[in-house]
Each structure stands twice: as structure tokens, then as C-alpha cells.
Design an enzyme around this catalytic site. Structure first.
Site, PDB file in Angstrom:
ATOM      1  N   GLY A  28      55.643  79.067   2.620  1.00 31.81           N
ATOM      2  CA  GLY A  28      55.310  79.536   1.110  1.00 31.81           C
ATOM      3  C   GLY A  28      55.837  80.176   0.734  1.00 31.81           C
ATOM      4  N   THR A  31      58.242  79.426  -3.361  1.00 31.43           N
ATOM      5  CA  THR A  31      57.731  80.493  -5.031  1.00 31.43           C
ATOM      6  C   THR A  31      56.922  81.785  -5.121  1.00 31.43           C
ATOM      7  OG1 THR A  31      55.368  79.833  -4.403  1.00 31.43           O
ATOM      8  CG2 THR A  31      57.317  77.444  -5.106  1.00 31.43           C
ATOM      9  N   GLY A  32      57.371  82.203  -5.787  1.00 34.25           N
ATOM     10  CA  GLY A  32      56.240  83.296  -6.193  1.00 34.25           C
ATOM     11  C   GLY A  32      56.158  84.172  -5.178  1.00 34.25           C
ATOM     12  N   LEU A  33      54.934  84.540  -5.238  1.00 34.82           N
ATOM     13  CA  LEU A  33      55.384  85.546  -3.837  1.00 34.82           C
ATOM     14  C   LEU A  33      55.539  86.211  -2.833  1.00 34.82           C
ATOM     15  CD1 LEU A  33      51.511  87.639  -5.116  1.00 34.82           C
ATOM     16  CD2 LEU A  33      53.395  87.406  -6.327  1.00 34.82           C
ATOM     17  N   ARG A  53      56.210  72.851   2.349  1.00 33.97           N
ATOM     18  CA  ARG A  53      55.878  71.315   1.837  1.00 33.97           C
ATOM     19  C   ARG A  53      57.058  70.399   1.097  1.00 33.97           C
ATOM     20  NH1 ARG A  53      49.922  71.021   0.103  1.00 33.97           N
ATOM     21  NH2 ARG A  53      51.708  72.606  -1.325  1.00 33.97           N
ATOM     22  N   ASP A  78      53.569  71.887   7.270  1.00 31.78           N
ATOM     23  CA  ASP A  78      52.310  71.566   6.248  1.00 31.78           C
ATOM     24  C   ASP A  78      51.805  73.204   6.902  1.00 31.78           C
ATOM     25  OD1 ASP A  78      49.475  71.617   6.129  1.00 31.78           O
ATOM     26  OD2 ASP A  78      50.180  69.626   5.034  1.00 31.78           O
ATOM     27  N   ARG A  80      48.368  72.954   7.637  1.00 32.06           N
ATOM     28  CA  ARG A  80      47.385  72.796   8.592  1.00 32.06           C
ATOM     29  C   ARG A  80      47.674  72.117   9.374  1.00 32.06           C
ATOM     30  NH1 ARG A  80      45.932  69.562   3.163  1.00 32.06           N
ATOM     31  NH2 ARG A  80      47.911  69.483   3.182  1.00 32.06           N
ATOM     32  N   TYR A 160      40.128  89.672  -4.536  1.00 28.12           N
ATOM     33  CA  TYR A 160      38.479  88.438  -5.548  1.00 28.12           C
ATOM     34  C   TYR A 160      37.982  88.254  -4.394  1.00 28.12           C
ATOM     35  CZ  TYR A 160      42.043  84.764  -4.767  1.00 28.12           C
ATOM     36  OH  TYR A 160      42.451  83.932  -4.351  1.00 28.12           O
ATOM     37  N   LYS A 175      40.148  83.171   1.291  1.00 27.50           N
ATOM     38  CA  LYS A 175      40.468  85.313   1.774  1.00 27.50           C
ATOM     39  C   LYS A 175      40.156  85.997   2.697  1.00 27.50           C
ATOM     40  CE  LYS A 175      44.548  84.214  -0.880  1.00 27.50           C
ATOM     41  NZ  LYS A 175      46.184  84.071   0.294  1.00 27.50           N
TER      42      LYS A 175
HETATM   43  P1  NAP Z   1      52.076  79.973  -5.058  1.00 27.19           P
HETATM   44  O1  NAP Z   1      53.058  79.855  -5.887  1.00 27.19           O
HETATM   45  O2  NAP Z   1      51.223  78.654  -5.758  1.00 27.19           O
HETATM   46  O3  NAP Z   1      53.113  79.712  -3.702  1.00 27.19           O
HETATM   47  C1  NAP Z   1      51.905  79.309  -2.760  1.00 27.19           C
HETATM   48  C2  NAP Z   1      52.634  78.592  -1.490  1.00 27.19           C
HETATM   49  O4  NAP Z   1      52.308  77.524  -0.510  1.00 27.19           O
HETATM   50  C3  NAP Z   1      53.283  77.446  -1.855  1.00 27.19           C
HETATM   51  O5  NAP Z   1      55.187  77.887  -1.457  1.00 27.19           O
HETATM   52  C4  NAP Z   1      53.442  76.286  -1.372  1.00 27.19           C
HETATM   53  O6  NAP Z   1      54.695  75.271  -1.197  1.00 27.19           O
HETATM   54  C5  NAP Z   1      53.081  76.647  -0.171  1.00 27.19           C
HETATM   55  N1  NAP Z   1      51.516  75.472   0.659  1.00 27.19           N
HETATM   56  C6  NAP Z   1      50.844  75.387  -0.527  1.00 27.19           C
HETATM   57  N2  NAP Z   1      49.885  74.318   0.618  1.00 27.19           N
HETATM   58  C7  NAP Z   1      50.751  74.321   2.178  1.00 27.19           C
HETATM   59  C8  NAP Z   1      50.281  73.809   3.362  1.00 27.19           C
HETATM   60  N3  NAP Z   1      49.610  73.111   3.647  1.00 27.19           N
HETATM   61  N4  NAP Z   1      51.071  74.557   4.194  1.00 27.19           N
HETATM   62  C9  NAP Z   1      52.917  75.138   3.862  1.00 27.19           C
HETATM   63  N5  NAP Z   1      53.210  75.869   2.650  1.00 27.19           N
HETATM   64  C10 NAP Z   1      51.957  75.218   2.187  1.00 27.19           C
HETATM   65  O7  NAP Z   1      51.326  81.646  -4.521  1.00 27.19           O
HETATM   66  P2  NAP Z   1      51.569  82.595  -5.600  1.00 27.19           P
HETATM   67  O8  NAP Z   1      50.899  83.097  -6.423  1.00 27.19           O
HETATM   68  O9  NAP Z   1      52.812  82.693  -5.221  1.00 27.19           O
HETATM   69  O10 NAP Z   1      50.247  83.872  -4.136  1.00 27.19           O
HETATM   70  C11 NAP Z   1      50.985  84.330  -3.071  1.00 27.19           C
HETATM   71  C12 NAP Z   1      50.570  84.507  -1.787  1.00 27.19           C
HETATM   72  O11 NAP Z   1      49.747  85.704  -3.141  1.00 27.19           O
HETATM   73  C13 NAP Z   1      48.482  83.584  -1.861  1.00 27.19           C
HETATM   74  O12 NAP Z   1      48.407  83.298  -0.531  1.00 27.19           O
HETATM   75  C14 NAP Z   1      47.631  83.151  -2.737  1.00 27.19           C
HETATM   76  O13 NAP Z   1      46.519  83.866  -2.461  1.00 27.19           O
HETATM   77  C15 NAP Z   1      47.842  85.421  -2.064  1.00 27.19           C
HETATM   78  N6  NAP Z   1      47.431  85.853  -4.035  1.00 27.19           N
HETATM   79  C16 NAP Z   1      48.327  85.979  -5.380  1.00 27.19           C
HETATM   80  C17 NAP Z   1      48.264  86.129  -6.020  1.00 27.19           C
HETATM   81  C18 NAP Z   1      48.564  86.462  -7.374  1.00 27.19           C
HETATM   82  O14 NAP Z   1      48.498  86.537  -8.517  1.00 27.19           O
HETATM   83  N7  NAP Z   1      49.858  85.500  -7.675  1.00 27.19           N
HETATM   84  C19 NAP Z   1      47.112  86.972  -6.635  1.00 27.19           C
HETATM   85  C20 NAP Z   1      45.728  87.532  -5.134  1.00 27.19           C
HETATM   86  C21 NAP Z   1      46.594  86.489  -4.095  1.00 27.19           C
HETATM   87  P3  NAP Z   1      54.790  73.815  -0.582  1.00 27.19           P
HETATM   88  O15 NAP Z   1      54.203  73.494  -1.959  1.00 27.19           O
HETATM   89  O16 NAP Z   1      56.421  73.632  -1.046  1.00 27.19           O
HETATM   90  O17 NAP Z   1      54.252  73.455   0.338  1.00 27.19           O
END
Ligand code: NAP
Length: 289
Positions: A28, A31-33, A53, A78, A80, A160, A175
Site C-alpha cells: 500500500g 497512497t497516503g501513509l 493492486r 494482492d 490476500r 482504535y 488491527k
Molecule cells: P489508504 O490511503 O486507504 O491506503 C491503503 C493502501 O492499501 C492503498 O495503497 C491500497 O492500494 C492498499 N491495499 C488495499 N487493499 C490491498 C490489497 N488487498 N493488497 C495490496 N494492497 C492493498 O490508507 P491510509 O490512510 O494511508 O492508511 C495506511 C495505514 O495506516 C493502514 O494500515 C491504516 O489502517 C492505518 N491507519 C491510518 C490512519 C489515518 O488516519 N489515515 C489512522 C490509523 C491507522 P491498492 O488499492 O492499489 O491495492
């Protein structure tokens, strides 16, 4: 007085070149974090493999790493699917070399009242977050053990997972599993010099999220990146099995007097449930006629 803002983007918390010659795989990471964390490793000299993906996420990740001068590749995968993960590690090894650091960041989440989550939706989130973390960690460890080399794994949890805050039953449960898995794997693989840690972010809004919740002070993605690089660096060589919370003490803001409780249906703008409607909801989710 609120917590002060962090140093500017681009500053590094560790000496230049800390990850020179190392390969860091970030699930992942487009994107994002995940992208923010990958960037901090890239700035410190690592070659980066982005695993996810969607082609648009993969190319955005590679572009961001190359923009700071790092070598980066995209590997469609993926988390999974254990066979796809094995193929992804093969590809990384062939193009960059063996993975030294694994960041298990990929996740899925869709906030909803628990009774409205289908078993399939619940299973999907657990499959990506918990099983995906195990699948990638196992593949990483098998290869490090075979090579007789140590390494570092960083899982991404969430604060959370320790609270009852409503709306994310699937993700919070998964988590919580990730936090425990961090401890288990850390103990099992310590004799092999593989460290396993976890970061629990609080609220980190970023432009890849569809909506932002407003709060007084939220995390800047680079603050997570600095924590991630430290935990995976030689400067944290005696830290394993640890979950580091990065949230400005936000999740601890609980006392004898709690913040006012807002029911989950209200948070989602749904009508309060009237008598008898729960039965209707059950019929609807089960597909009864
Ligand atoms: P995000 O932008 O939604 O990113 C999720 C990433 O996971 C995407 O790049 C997505 O890419 C990838 N992904 C999803 N399903 C997948 C799969 N089956 N196989 C491979 N890759 C997959 O999320 P985020 O906000 O940056 O969060 C990043 C992490 O921090 C996560 O673990 C989240 O739970 C944790 N977190 C975030 C926050 C926050 O405030 N943002 C708070 C607490 C925890 P594809 O769609 O290309 O597969």
C-alpha cells in the site's frame, strides 16, 4: 498550549544514508501513509518496492520515490494471495535484491454500523489487514531465514483497536490481531535477528482519503515516516515486539468523565432505530423475502 508542529517535510530524523543499499518493501505504498513512510526510507538511501493492486497507485508511488532520487519499482500484488506475494518477492529480488525491511501498511476500511456489515465485508477487511500482514511477514521471514540474515518488519496498527469507538468493528478487530501478531512474531524470530514492531497512528488525514475529520492537531504524515525509519534502523536494534503510538496522546484522552457519546447511526446521519426496525434490518442483510 497545543503540541508544536513538526520540522519541515524533507528533514530526516536519522543520518543521511542510514538505509543505503537496503531494499524496503511497502504494501500500500502508493497512497497516503504508506507513501509517506516509503518516502522517508527513500530519502535515507533505500531502494523501494511498492506493492498494491491498482496501477494508478503503483505509478504514483514510484513517481514520488523517484522524485527524491530513489530507485523504486512497482509490483502488482494482492496481499490476500500468498502465491502472488511469493511472486512479488521473486520479482523484487530479481530487480532490486532481497527485501531487508518489510512495511505491512496495506489496509481496507469502510466505516459502518456493525449490524450493516455483511459477513463478506467483515471477512474482506480482516483478510487484507490481518491475513495480509501474516502472509507478507511469513514470506519475508522464510527468505531471511533461508539466507541466514536478519531483517526488520514494521506493521501498521491503529489506536482504535484498543477502544470501543464505533463504526470500524472489522478494521479494529483486525488491527488488534496485528498488534498481537507483532508480539508473537517478534518473540519467535528474535533468535534469527528479525525484529518486528508496530506503529499505531492516530488521526492522520491525507489527500488520498475521501473525507477528513477535523481535530485540533492531527498527525503530519512525515511524523509517521520518522518513527517508521527509526524503528527499522540499526538505532532501534534492541527494540522488538513494540507498538509505538503516534497520536499526540489523543487516544488516551479519557477520564472518569467521558466525552459525550454519539450513537453510530447518528454519526452516519441515519435515523434513530424505531421499534421493529432492527428485525427489518436483519431480514434485509440476510436477504429474506
Ligand atoms: P489508504 O490511503 O486507504 O491506503 C491503503 C493502501 O492499501 C492503498 O495503497 C491500497 O492500494 C492498499 N491495499 C488495499 N487493499 C490491498 C490489497 N488487498 N493488497 C495490496 N494492497 C492493498 O490508507 P491510509 O490512510 O494511508 O492508511 C495506511 C495505514 O495506516 C493502514 O494500515 C491504516 O489502517 C492505518 N491507519 C491510518 C490512519 C489515518 O488516519 N489515515 C489512522 C490509523 C491507522 P491498492 O488499492 O492499489 O491495492
Amino acid at each position: 498550549m497545543p503540541l508544536s508542529p513538526p520540522p519541515a517535510l524533507g528533514k530526516s530524523a536519522l543520518p543521511a544514508g542510514t538505509f543505503d543499499g537496503q531494499v524496503v518493501a511497502v504494501t500500500g505504498g502508493g497512497t497516503g501513509l504508506g507513501k509517506g513512510i516509503a518516502l522517508e526510507f527513500a530519502r535515507l538511501g533505500a531502494s523501494i518496492a511498492i506493492l498494491s493492486r491498482k496501477p494508478e497507485h503503483l505509478s504514483a508511488g514510484v513517481e514520488a520515490m523517484e522524485a527524491v532520487g530513489a530507485k523504486a519499482i512497482a509490483v502488482a500484488c494482492d496481499v490476500r494471495d500468498p502465491e502472488a506475494i511469493a511472486r512479488a518477492f521473486d520479482e523484487i529480488e530479481a530487480r532490486l535484491g532481497p527485501v531487508d525491511v518489510l512495511i505491512n501498511n496495506a489496509a481496507g476500511n469502510f466505516p459502518a454500523p456493525a449490524e450493516e456489515m455483511s459477513p463478506n465485508g467483515f471477512r474482506t477487511v480482516v483478510d487484507i489487514v490481518l491475513n495480509g500482514t501474516f502472509n507478507c511477514s511469513r514470506e519475508f521471514a522464510l527468505r531471511r531465514l533461508a539466507a541466514g540474515k536478519g531483517g526488520s518488519i514494521l506493521n501498521i496498527g491503529a489506536t482504535y483497536s484498543w477502544t470501543g469507538g464505533p463504526g470500524t468493528s472489522h478494521s479494529a478487530a483486525a488491527k488488534a490481531g496485528v498488534t498481537n501478531l507483532t508480539q508473537r512474531l517478534a518473540v519467535e524470530w528474535a533468535p534469527d535477528d528479525i525484529r518486528v514492531n508496530c506503529l499505531a497512528p492516530g488521526r492522520f488525514p491525507h489527500k488520498d482519503l475521501p473525507t477528513h475529520m477535523t481535530q485540533h492537531r492531527v498527525g503530519e504524515v512525515r511524523e509517521l515516516g520518522w518513527a517508521a525509519t527509526f524503528l527499522c534502523s540499526p538505532y532501534a536494534s534492541y527494540i522488538s515486539g513494540h507498538t509505538l503510538v503516534v497520536d499526540g496522546a489523543n487516544w488516551l484522552r479519557r477520564s472518569l468523565v467521558m466525552p459525550e457519546f454519539v450513537p453510530i447511526r447518528e454519526q452516519f446521519g441515519r435515523k434513530a432505530r424505531e421499534e421493529g426496525t432492527a428485525t427489518d434490518a436483519i431480514s434485509k442483510t440476510r436477504g429474506d423475502k
